[in-house]
Enzyme design. Structure first.
Site, PDB file in Angstrom:
ATOM      1  N   HIS A  65       0.231  -1.239  -0.548  1.00  0.00           N
ATOM      2  CA  HIS A  65       0.173   0.570   0.476  1.00  0.00           C
ATOM      3  C   HIS A  65       0.702   1.730   0.007  1.00  0.00           C
ATOM      4  O   HIS A  65       2.387   1.025   0.211  1.00  0.00           O
ATOM      5  CB  HIS A  65      -1.180  -0.086   1.739  1.00  0.00           C
ATOM      6  CG  HIS A  65       0.111  -0.054   2.224  1.00  0.00           C
ATOM      7  ND1 HIS A  65      -0.671  -1.174   2.870  1.00  0.00           N
ATOM      8  CD2 HIS A  65       0.299   0.689   3.686  1.00  0.00           C
ATOM      9  CE1 HIS A  65       0.190  -0.697   4.393  1.00  0.00           C
ATOM     10  NE2 HIS A  65       0.721   0.783   4.375  1.00  0.00           N
TER      11      HIS A  65
HETATM   12  P1  TYD Z   1      -2.054  -3.928   7.239  1.00  0.00           P
HETATM   13  O1  TYD Z   1      -2.785  -2.231   6.470  1.00  0.00           O
HETATM   14  O2  TYD Z   1      -3.275  -4.607   5.872  1.00  0.00           O
HETATM   15  O3  TYD Z   1      -0.980  -4.383   6.995  1.00  0.00           O
HETATM   16  P2  TYD Z   1       0.148  -3.883   6.556  1.00  0.00           P
HETATM   17  O4  TYD Z   1       0.651  -2.278   6.364  1.00  0.00           O
HETATM   18  O5  TYD Z   1       1.536  -4.739   7.524  1.00  0.00           O
HETATM   19  O6  TYD Z   1       0.000  -4.849   5.263  1.00  0.00           O
HETATM   20  O7  TYD Z   1      -3.403  -3.606   8.166  1.00  0.00           O
HETATM   21  C1  TYD Z   1      -2.912  -5.666   8.969  1.00  0.00           C
HETATM   22  C2  TYD Z   1      -5.142  -5.218   9.495  1.00  0.00           C
HETATM   23  O8  TYD Z   1      -4.840  -4.124  10.699  1.00  0.00           O
HETATM   24  C3  TYD Z   1      -5.885  -4.743   8.532  1.00  0.00           C
HETATM   25  O9  TYD Z   1      -7.486  -5.334   9.485  1.00  0.00           O
HETATM   26  C4  TYD Z   1      -5.882  -2.650   9.185  1.00  0.00           C
HETATM   27  C5  TYD Z   1      -5.541  -3.145  11.058  1.00  0.00           C
HETATM   28  N1  TYD Z   1      -4.927  -1.819  11.436  1.00  0.00           N
HETATM   29  C6  TYD Z   1      -5.395  -1.195  12.417  1.00  0.00           C
HETATM   30  O10 TYD Z   1      -7.039  -1.358  12.220  1.00  0.00           O
HETATM   31  N2  TYD Z   1      -5.102  -0.057  12.781  1.00  0.00           N
HETATM   32  C7  TYD Z   1      -4.013   0.177  12.349  1.00  0.00           C
HETATM   33  O11 TYD Z   1      -3.514   1.019  12.961  1.00  0.00           O
HETATM   34  C8  TYD Z   1      -2.733  -0.829  11.377  1.00  0.00           C
HETATM   35  C9  TYD Z   1      -1.940  -0.393  11.145  1.00  0.00           C
HETATM   36  C10 TYD Z   1      -3.778  -1.680  10.410  1.00  0.00           C
END
Ligand code: TYD
Length: 150
Positions: A65
């Site tokens: 992302h």
């Molecule tokens: P995600 O964005 O997929 O993590 P990565 O950066 O490793 O790809 O986030 C994983 C899950 O956690 C997703 O359902 C969103 C949630 N999340 C939160 O609820 N709060 C946060 O601060 C973050 C970073 C993620």
């Protein structure tokens, strides 16, 4: 910046300002090391949120992302991993392999985290509360916007 810890040569990635490795102040004494991150010193934002990750299988690919506004500092507080960074023009891989190192990430860069060593714990210090509207989850949309801002 320690060139020995970064792959990808000296390519600048980040159109807003370059992403870079920050060497954190380390206070060493016989009891161990203490590293500090302070707003206005090592980072130019107030930390509004912190999160950490652990239990990543080595073959996992996380991230995938970009962010519109958010800035962050990423630290491998234990273990190591790589961060592939892409601003729509240049790509570079940063290696986080020591808790004294932080990767400062600017807005408008796509990132993937890969090659997690067993037992790795990653810490993210970020400038914004969680807000899904700040995310680019679609690479083509990110690319279109990143290139139109150049
Ligand atoms: P995600 O964005 O997929 O993590 P990565 O950066 O490793 O790809 O986030 C994983 C899950 O956690 C997703 O359902 C969103 C949630 N999340 C939160 O609820 N709060 C946060 O601060 C973050 C970073 C993620």
């Amino acid at each position: 910046m320690g060139s020995s810890v970064n792959g990808g040569g000296d390519v600048m990635v980040g159109r807003v300002e370059p992403c870079r490795i920050v060497e954190l102040p380390e206070i060493v004494d016989p009891r161990g090391s203490l590293c500090v991150v302070e707003s206005g010193k090592e980072i130019d934002f107030d930390v509004k949120r912190a999160y950490y990750m652990f239990g990543m299988p080595p073959e996992t690919r996380r991230g995938g992302h970009g962010h519109r506004r958010l800035r962050q500092l990423i630290i491998a507080v234990h273990g190591s991993f790589k961060v592939d960074v892409d601003d729509g023009f240049n790509r570079r891989t940063f290696v986080l392999d020591h808790p004294r190192l932080g990767l400062y990430m600017t807005p408008m860069v796509w990132r993937d985290m890969v090659d997690f060593a067993p037992g790795t714990v990653g810490l993210w210090l970020v400038s914004e509360p969680y807000d899904e509207t700040d995310y680019y989850r679609d690479y083509d949309e990110f690319l279109r916007d990143a290139r139109s801002m150049a």
